[in-house]
Design a protein around this motif. Structure first.
Motif, PDB file in Angstrom:
ATOM      1  N   ARG A   1       0.841  -1.201   0.000  1.00 53.05           N
ATOM      2  CA  ARG A   1       0.000   0.000   0.000  1.00 53.05           C
ATOM      3  C   ARG A   1       0.873   1.248   0.000  1.00 53.05           C
ATOM      4  O   ARG A   1       1.802   1.363   0.804  1.00 53.05           O
ATOM      5  N   GLU A   2       0.587   2.161  -0.916  1.00 54.36           N
ATOM      6  CA  GLU A   2       1.330   3.405  -0.972  1.00 54.36           C
ATOM      7  C   GLU A   2       0.749   4.413   0.022  1.00 54.36           C
ATOM      8  O   GLU A   2      -0.337   4.205   0.588  1.00 54.36           O
ATOM      9  N   VAL A   3       1.457   5.504   0.221  1.00 58.55           N
ATOM     10  CA  VAL A   3       1.067   6.487   1.238  1.00 58.55           C
ATOM     11  C   VAL A   3      -0.334   7.027   0.998  1.00 58.55           C
ATOM     12  O   VAL A   3      -1.102   7.262   1.937  1.00 58.55           O
ATOM     13  N   ASP A   4      -0.716   7.227  -0.282  1.00 62.77           N
ATOM     14  CA  ASP A   4      -2.030   7.790  -0.581  1.00 62.77           C
ATOM     15  C   ASP A   4      -3.149   6.748  -0.561  1.00 62.77           C
ATOM     16  O   ASP A   4      -4.293   7.043  -0.888  1.00 62.77           O
ATOM     17  N   GLY A   5      -2.826   5.511  -0.191  1.00 63.08           N
ATOM     18  CA  GLY A   5      -3.850   4.479  -0.090  1.00 63.08           C
ATOM     19  C   GLY A   5      -3.953   3.563  -1.294  1.00 63.08           C
ATOM     20  O   GLY A   5      -4.688   2.567  -1.258  1.00 63.08           O
ATOM     21  N   THR A   6      -3.252   3.872  -2.375  1.00 62.21           N
ATOM     22  CA  THR A   6      -3.267   2.995  -3.557  1.00 62.21           C
ATOM     23  C   THR A   6      -2.610   1.657  -3.220  1.00 62.21           C
ATOM     24  O   THR A   6      -1.575   1.615  -2.567  1.00 62.21           O
ATOM     25  N   VAL A   7      -3.246   0.583  -3.680  1.00 64.27           N
ATOM     26  CA  VAL A   7      -2.726  -0.769  -3.443  1.00 64.27           C
ATOM     27  C   VAL A   7      -2.252  -1.364  -4.764  1.00 64.27           C
ATOM     28  O   VAL A   7      -2.977  -1.359  -5.762  1.00 64.27           O
ATOM     29  N   LEU A   8      -1.027  -1.847  -4.773  1.00 60.55           N
ATOM     30  CA  LEU A   8      -0.469  -2.532  -5.936  1.00 60.55           C
ATOM     31  C   LEU A   8      -0.003  -3.913  -5.511  1.00 60.55           C
ATOM     32  O   LEU A   8       0.384  -4.124  -4.362  1.00 60.55           O
ATOM     33  N   GLY A   9      -0.050  -4.855  -6.429  1.00 56.96           N
ATOM     34  CA  GLY A   9       0.385  -6.194  -6.052  1.00 56.96           C
ATOM     35  C   GLY A   9       0.323  -7.175  -7.192  1.00 56.96           C
ATOM     36  O   GLY A   9       0.206  -6.796  -8.367  1.00 56.96           O
ATOM     37  N   GLN A  10       0.402  -8.437  -6.825  1.00 58.93           N
ATOM     38  CA  GLN A  10       0.401  -9.510  -7.805  1.00 58.93           C
ATOM     39  C   GLN A  10      -0.356 -10.695  -7.227  1.00 58.93           C
ATOM     40  O   GLN A  10      -0.099 -11.110  -6.098  1.00 58.93           O
ATOM     41  N   GLN A  11      -1.309 -11.183  -7.981  1.00 57.14           N
ATOM     42  CA  GLN A  11      -2.076 -12.347  -7.553  1.00 57.14           C
ATOM     43  C   GLN A  11      -1.584 -13.584  -8.304  1.00 57.14           C
ATOM     44  O   GLN A  11      -1.504 -13.587  -9.525  1.00 57.14           O
TER      45      GLN A  11
END
Length: 435
Positions: free
Chosen positions: A113-123
């Motif tokens: 999770r980035e500071v502004d709340g954006t979530v990035l990842g890999q499933q």
């Protein structure tokens, strides 16, 4: 005396000799390709009836329905329990070691999770259904069943379909027992290009798969190449290969038999030994001459070593390492005093067998790592079959309002720079107006 090519890295024409030694034509015979194309087209069109016809024609096995060519799970279990104790124990030990090793490869999903709340990842998700091709008849390889099916099951593939031909009705109980141990879900006794086509496109009875793995003859390899894109494949494998680098201190009989272990596969298999010690190469030559008559497959081994084998004299370790990376062998044995010191310099090899007590044969059956390896120099860009071949990765992008607004500014500039204004406007709709 057995014929095997002798080479010296200092020869003026060494590079030309090496290129000739390594040359191998992959699957590209036009007539064979047309035959396989015809088989694939007919299986796509006629399904089960085409499979039955080809099974009768090529394997001399008749059946009224493809379901009659299925081997039920109870039959697989019976094949396992009917084995002699030593075979059952060996198969179970190999299966457990392969499963344990491949469990270390399993990848898991991740996010941040980035500071502004954006979530990035890999499933990470497994493939839904995988097809395994296993040669049958006189070339029966239960070890290939374990090496192909177990990583798929470790990855979480719900359904593994196996195709194995049974020419003239010859069923190999070790192959069926291996399928039982590996958790194969369905087994069809069909082979050749027709099996690959059935797995790739599906028939009335045989389910369509997402990926096809496993070795086969030139018809199978050609079919895999032609259906790639419709399904995934593991690789187009060439003849088996071994490259041994020895410092001259391993018993020459051991090294000779290691060379034979690949040469006995088929006449196009390749076995190469490199060493700084010319006298040692002579000793290995003598061991080859002495041991060849003791082999059950002596005719094949002799043809392989005469046609594609070599004993190569190099000047030093640096030259040996450069040659190893140039050849990029399927199997590499470092039969030297301190193999760990060489390991960081080995960039291209399918599997690396380290030390005097690690013959390639152990890797074929029971060490644990996969024996499905890149051949013909493709270790420069390919890897052994593994759990990762049966898993997919999906990117996860979950923007907060603030994060979307920030990214939209960047995307807008780049999209307008590419004259893709709909892209830009789509991003700009998410921009938050500054107060």
């Amino acid at each position: 005396m057995m014929t095997i090519r002798r080479m010296n890295s200092q020869s003026a024409n060494f590079e030309q000799e090496l290129n000739q030694l390594l040359a191998w034509e992959s699957v590209n015979d036009h007539n064979l390709q047309q035959t396989v194309l015809d088989i694939i087209a007919r299986v796509r069109q006629a399904g089960d009836s085409a499979v039955l016809d080809y099974t009768q024609r090529f394997d001399q096995v008749s059946a009224s329905h493809v379901t009659n060519l299925m081997i039920q799970p109870a039959q697989l279990a019976a094949a396992y329990h009917q084995l002699t104790e030593d075979k059952r124990s060996a198969l179970a030990t190999a299966a457990e070691r392969i499963r344990h090793y491949h469990s270390k490869q399993k990848q898991e999903s991740w996010q941040y999770r980035e500071v502004d709340g954006t979530v990035l990842g890999q499933q990470i998700t497994p493939l839904d259904r995988v097809g395994i091709y296993v040669p049958g008849g006189k070339a029966s390889y239960p070890s290939s069943v374990l090496m192909n099916a177990i990583p798929a099951k470790v990855a979480g593939v719900p359904e593994v379909i196996m195709c194995v031909p049974t020419p003239r009705g010859e069923v190999n109980n070790l192959v069926l027992a291996a399928a039982h141990l590996a958790g194969v879900d369905k087994v069809f006794t069909i082979g050749g290009a027709q099996a690959v086509a059935a797995l790739a496109y599906g028939t009335q009875t045989i389910p369509k798969v997402d990926k096809i793995v496993g070795p086969g003859n030139s018809y199978v390899a050609t079919a895999k190449r032609l259906v790639f894109g419709q399904v995934g494949i593991d690789m187009i494998a060439g003849p088996s290969e071994i490259l041994i680098y020895c410092d001259g201190k391993t018993h020459p009989d051991w090294i000779a038999m290691d060379l034979f272990s690949q040469a006995e596969h088929d006449e196009e298999a390749q076995a190469i030994l490199i060493s700084e010690d010319a006298a040692y190469l002579d000793a290995v030559q003598q061991s080859l001459d002495k041991l060849l008559p003791t082999l059950e497959r002596a005719v094949i081994a002799r043809a392989s070593l005469a046609g594609r084998g070599a004993l190569i004299h190099v000047q030093n370790e640096v030259e040996a390492i450069a040659l190893i990376n140039r050849i990029a062998p399927e199997h590499l044995e470092l039969s030297v005093e301190n193999p760990e010191a060489l390991l960081p310099h080995i960039r291209h090899a399918g599997a690396i067998f380290m030390g005097r007590y690690t013959p390639e044969a152990l890797g074929d059956y029971c060490a644990g790592p996969n024996h499905v390896l890149p051949t013909s120099g493709t270790a420069r860009f390919s890897s052994p079959l593994g759990v990762y071949d049966f898993q997919k990765r999906s990117s996860i992008i979950y923007c907060s309002a603030q994060g979307a607004s920030h990214l939209a500014e960047v995307a807008s500039v780049l999209a307008r720079g590419e004259s893709l204004t709909a892209h830009a406007r789509s991003a700009e709709y998410r921009m938050i107006a500054e107060e």
